[in-house]
Design a protein around this motif. Structure first.
Motif, PDB file in Angstrom:
ATOM      1  N   LYS A  13       5.427  -1.843  -9.794  1.00 49.85           N
ATOM      2  CA  LYS A  13       4.105  -1.229  -9.858  1.00 49.85           C
ATOM      3  C   LYS A  13       4.013  -0.160  -8.775  1.00 49.85           C
ATOM      4  O   LYS A  13       4.821  -0.124  -7.853  1.00 49.85           O
ATOM      5  N   GLN A  14       3.027   0.696  -8.911  1.00 51.38           N
ATOM      6  CA  GLN A  14       2.768   1.711  -7.899  1.00 51.38           C
ATOM      7  C   GLN A  14       1.361   1.490  -7.378  1.00 51.38           C
ATOM      8  O   GLN A  14       0.425   1.316  -8.160  1.00 51.38           O
ATOM      9  N   VAL A  15       1.232   1.461  -6.056  1.00 52.01           N
ATOM     10  CA  VAL A  15      -0.053   1.160  -5.426  1.00 52.01           C
ATOM     11  C   VAL A  15      -0.322   2.123  -4.271  1.00 52.01           C
ATOM     12  O   VAL A  15       0.582   2.827  -3.821  1.00 52.01           O
ATOM     13  N   CYS A  16      -1.541   2.096  -3.788  1.00 50.74           N
ATOM     14  CA  CYS A  16      -1.899   2.819  -2.567  1.00 50.74           C
ATOM     15  C   CYS A  16      -1.898   1.825  -1.418  1.00 50.74           C
ATOM     16  O   CYS A  16      -2.407   0.711  -1.555  1.00 50.74           O
ATOM     17  N   VAL A  17      -1.338   2.193  -0.305  1.00 47.27           N
ATOM     18  CA  VAL A  17      -1.384   1.362   0.889  1.00 47.27           C
ATOM     19  C   VAL A  17      -2.584   1.835   1.700  1.00 47.27           C
ATOM     20  O   VAL A  17      -2.670   3.003   2.080  1.00 47.27           O
ATOM     21  N   LEU A  18      -3.512   0.920   1.933  1.00 48.30           N
ATOM     22  CA  LEU A  18      -4.761   1.263   2.610  1.00 48.30           C
ATOM     23  C   LEU A  18      -4.680   0.906   4.089  1.00 48.30           C
ATOM     24  O   LEU A  18      -3.922   0.030   4.487  1.00 48.30           O
ATOM     25  N   ASP A  19      -5.486   1.564   4.895  1.00 46.30           N
ATOM     26  CA  ASP A  19      -5.545   1.312   6.328  1.00 46.30           C
ATOM     27  C   ASP A  19      -6.520   0.163   6.569  1.00 46.30           C
ATOM     28  O   ASP A  19      -7.728   0.320   6.432  1.00 46.30           O
ATOM     29  N   ARG A  20      -5.989  -1.013   6.922  1.00 44.54           N
ATOM     30  CA  ARG A  20      -6.834  -2.188   7.062  1.00 44.54           C
ATOM     31  C   ARG A  20      -7.843  -2.054   8.209  1.00 44.54           C
ATOM     32  O   ARG A  20      -8.939  -2.601   8.141  1.00 44.54           O
TER      33      ARG A  20
END
Length: 152
Positions: A49-56
């Motif tokens: 899958k392709q996802v966005c990595v978010l800034d926690r």
């Protein structure tokens, strides 16, 4: 999997928003050939899958907690109850069944210690646990989603 596939995968791990043209340029391929390779890698499950990595931190969950769980029950019923419970807790971002002294290891993100306490209370309601131990991360030295491509 050849060198060109690895170039494509490496580039996608760094930036999944790259266009097919940009990926093709990096791998010295035509856009059509590159697109076919990407489709094949997806069909084979290499690209799951392709996802966005978010800034926690920007999303209000800067605290990382590792929770070690030991249980006295190793039945399929216990595991099903536990697994369905932790899946429903969005702050639990990773769950591993372990070998050794610890049965399960969880990675949890939280806004602060008080916020983690609320998460903890939800966690211990999921199933009976023999021992629960939490360790707060003091500093993150490395955190990546990129996998090594040297073994394929």
């Amino acid at each position: 999997m050849d060198k060109k596939d690895k170039i494509i995968l490496h580039a996608l791990q760094e930036n999944a928003t790259l266009s097919v043209q940009e990926l093709a340029d990096k791998a010295s391929l035509s856009p059509t050939a590159c697109w076919k390779r990407i489709q094949k890698l997806q069909q084979e499950g290499v690209i799951s899958k392709q996802v966005c990595v978010l800034d926690r931190k920007k999303l209000g969950v800067p605290v990382t907690v590792f929770v070690a769980i030991r249980t006295q029950s190793h039945t399929p019923e216990w595991l099903e109850q536990f697994a369905s419970g932790v899946i429903d807790i969005p702050e639990v971002v990773e769950v591993y069944r372990m070998s050794g002294d610890i049965d399960y290891l969880l990675k949890v993100v939280a806004p602060d210690i008080e916020g983690f306490d609320q998460i903890y209370k939800r966690l211990i309601r999921t199933a009976h646990m023999y021992d629960v131990s939490s360790s707060f991360s003091m500093e993150e030295l490395k955190c990546t989603t990129a996998l090594p491509l040297t073994y394929c």
